[in-house]
Design a protein around this motif. Structure first.
Motif, mmCIF file in Angstrom:
data_model
loop_
_atom_site.group_PDB
_atom_site.id
_atom_site.type_symbol
_atom_site.label_atom_id
_atom_site.label_comp_id
_atom_site.label_asym_id
_atom_site.label_seq_id
_atom_site.Cartn_x
_atom_site.Cartn_y
_atom_site.Cartn_z
ATOM 1 N N TRP A 1 0.748 -1.126 0.016
ATOM 2 C CA TRP A 1 -0.071 0.021 0.126
ATOM 3 C C TRP A 1 0.864 1.330 0.007
ATOM 4 O O TRP A 1 0.480 2.313 -0.552
ATOM 5 C CB TRP A 1 -0.994 -0.003 1.247
ATOM 6 N N LEU A 2 2.045 1.256 0.613
ATOM 7 C CA LEU A 2 2.899 2.350 0.966
ATOM 8 C C LEU A 2 3.818 2.593 -0.429
ATOM 9 O O LEU A 2 3.903 3.907 -0.916
ATOM 10 C CB LEU A 2 3.666 2.189 2.071
ATOM 11 N N PHE A 3 4.249 1.638 -1.146
ATOM 12 C CA PHE A 3 5.153 1.637 -2.129
ATOM 13 C C PHE A 3 4.814 1.173 -3.554
ATOM 14 O O PHE A 3 5.853 1.277 -4.428
ATOM 15 C CB PHE A 3 6.765 1.025 -1.626
ATOM 16 N N PHE A 4 4.050 0.225 -3.723
ATOM 17 C CA PHE A 4 3.539 -0.620 -4.858
ATOM 18 C C PHE A 4 3.026 0.524 -6.038
ATOM 19 O O PHE A 4 1.764 0.959 -5.792
ATOM 20 C CB PHE A 4 3.015 -1.727 -4.686
ATOM 21 N N ALA A 5 3.444 0.852 -6.791
ATOM 22 C CA ALA A 5 3.137 1.652 -7.903
ATOM 23 C C ALA A 5 3.780 1.349 -9.238
ATOM 24 O O ALA A 5 4.729 0.773 -9.156
ATOM 25 C CB ALA A 5 3.414 3.312 -7.604
ATOM 26 N N LYS A 6 3.391 2.014 -10.382
ATOM 27 C CA LYS A 6 3.970 1.519 -11.560
ATOM 28 C C LYS A 6 5.419 2.120 -11.453
ATOM 29 O O LYS A 6 5.716 3.095 -11.019
ATOM 30 C CB LYS A 6 3.252 2.321 -12.783
ATOM 31 N N HIS B 1 0.975 -10.209 -8.465
ATOM 32 C CA HIS B 1 1.013 -8.962 -9.054
ATOM 33 C C HIS B 1 0.861 -8.815 -10.372
ATOM 34 O O HIS B 1 0.453 -8.111 -11.129
ATOM 35 C CB HIS B 1 2.351 -8.223 -8.438
ATOM 36 N N ASN B 2 1.693 -9.986 -11.199
ATOM 37 C CA ASN B 2 1.389 -9.922 -12.307
ATOM 38 C C ASN B 2 0.067 -10.158 -12.864
ATOM 39 O O ASN B 2 -0.367 -9.664 -14.225
ATOM 40 C CB ASN B 2 2.388 -11.096 -12.971
ATOM 41 N N HIS C 1 -4.899 -8.122 -15.891
ATOM 42 C CA HIS C 1 -6.148 -8.317 -16.040
ATOM 43 C C HIS C 1 -6.755 -6.869 -15.624
ATOM 44 O O HIS C 1 -8.026 -6.919 -15.406
ATOM 45 C CB HIS C 1 -6.763 -9.367 -15.026
ATOM 46 N N ASN C 2 -5.921 -5.989 -15.555
ATOM 47 C CA ASN C 2 -6.446 -4.659 -15.163
ATOM 48 C C ASN C 2 -7.443 -4.867 -13.880
ATOM 49 O O ASN C 2 -8.528 -3.962 -13.705
ATOM 50 C CB ASN C 2 -7.390 -3.905 -16.207
ATOM 51 N N ARG C 3 -6.892 -5.469 -12.961
ATOM 52 C CA ARG C 3 -7.677 -5.743 -11.925
ATOM 53 C C ARG C 3 -6.701 -5.129 -10.591
ATOM 54 O O ARG C 3 -6.934 -5.244 -9.666
ATOM 55 C CB ARG C 3 -7.952 -7.124 -11.372
ATOM 56 N N GLY C 4 -6.314 -3.898 -11.098
ATOM 57 C CA GLY C 4 -5.446 -2.886 -10.213
ATOM 58 C C GLY C 4 -6.435 -2.621 -9.047
ATOM 59 O O GLY C 4 -7.495 -1.989 -9.598
ATOM 60 N N THR C 5 -6.207 -2.563 -7.756
ATOM 61 C CA THR C 5 -7.012 -2.213 -6.684
ATOM 62 C C THR C 5 -6.285 -1.065 -6.340
ATOM 63 O O THR C 5 -5.221 -0.503 -6.551
ATOM 64 C CB THR C 5 -6.899 -3.222 -5.662
ATOM 65 N N ASP C 6 -6.949 -0.442 -5.598
ATOM 66 C CA ASP C 6 -6.442 0.717 -4.710
ATOM 67 C C ASP C 6 -5.020 0.656 -3.997
ATOM 68 O O ASP C 6 -4.134 1.574 -3.977
ATOM 69 C CB ASP C 6 -7.454 1.344 -3.552
#
Length: 121
Positions: free
Chosen positions: A51-56, A106-107, A112-117
């Protein structure tokens, strides 16, 4: 709750319990409850870190830090229980399996564009 969080909270304890059952000398928890506590704590730490660090653009660095955090939680967290025995090899085996789960999760989320908040800031 998101798919990602639910899968983490189900699969992390399952991986720890299965490693305890199938490891002869490297991992030993006195009860399933001890393995569940470690698994849930791993899920909490990994979810908070994600939640803190995972981004594109931070995919690999997040995966590496997930590995390091999981290793520390499993190895040092198991010392909480006096009768538990988790060797370095045992902690590494649990950590590798949980990191592989995180990698594939994560893959799957990105594909599947199921990126969550939690996974797509």
């Amino acid at each position: 709750m998101t798919t990602n969080v639910i899968l983490k909270f189900v699969l992390s304890p399952v991986i720890v319990i299965l490693c305890d059952w199938f490891s002869l000398y490297q991992i030993h928890y006195e009860s399933v409850l001890q393995a569940l506590i470690i698994g849930f704590f791993v899920a909490i730490v990994n979810t908070a870190f994600e939640w803190l660090f995972f981004a594109k653009g931070t995919y690999w660095i997040t995966t590496i830090f997930d590995f390091i955090l999981t290793l520390c939680v499993v190895y040092f967290g198991s010392m909480m229980f006096p009768a538990a025995l988790v060797t370095t090899i045992g902690a590494l085996s649990i950590t590798i399996l949980i990191t592989l789960m995180e990698y594939f999760l994560h893959n799957w989320l990105w594909r599947h564009n199921r990126g969550t908040d939690l996974a797509t800031k």
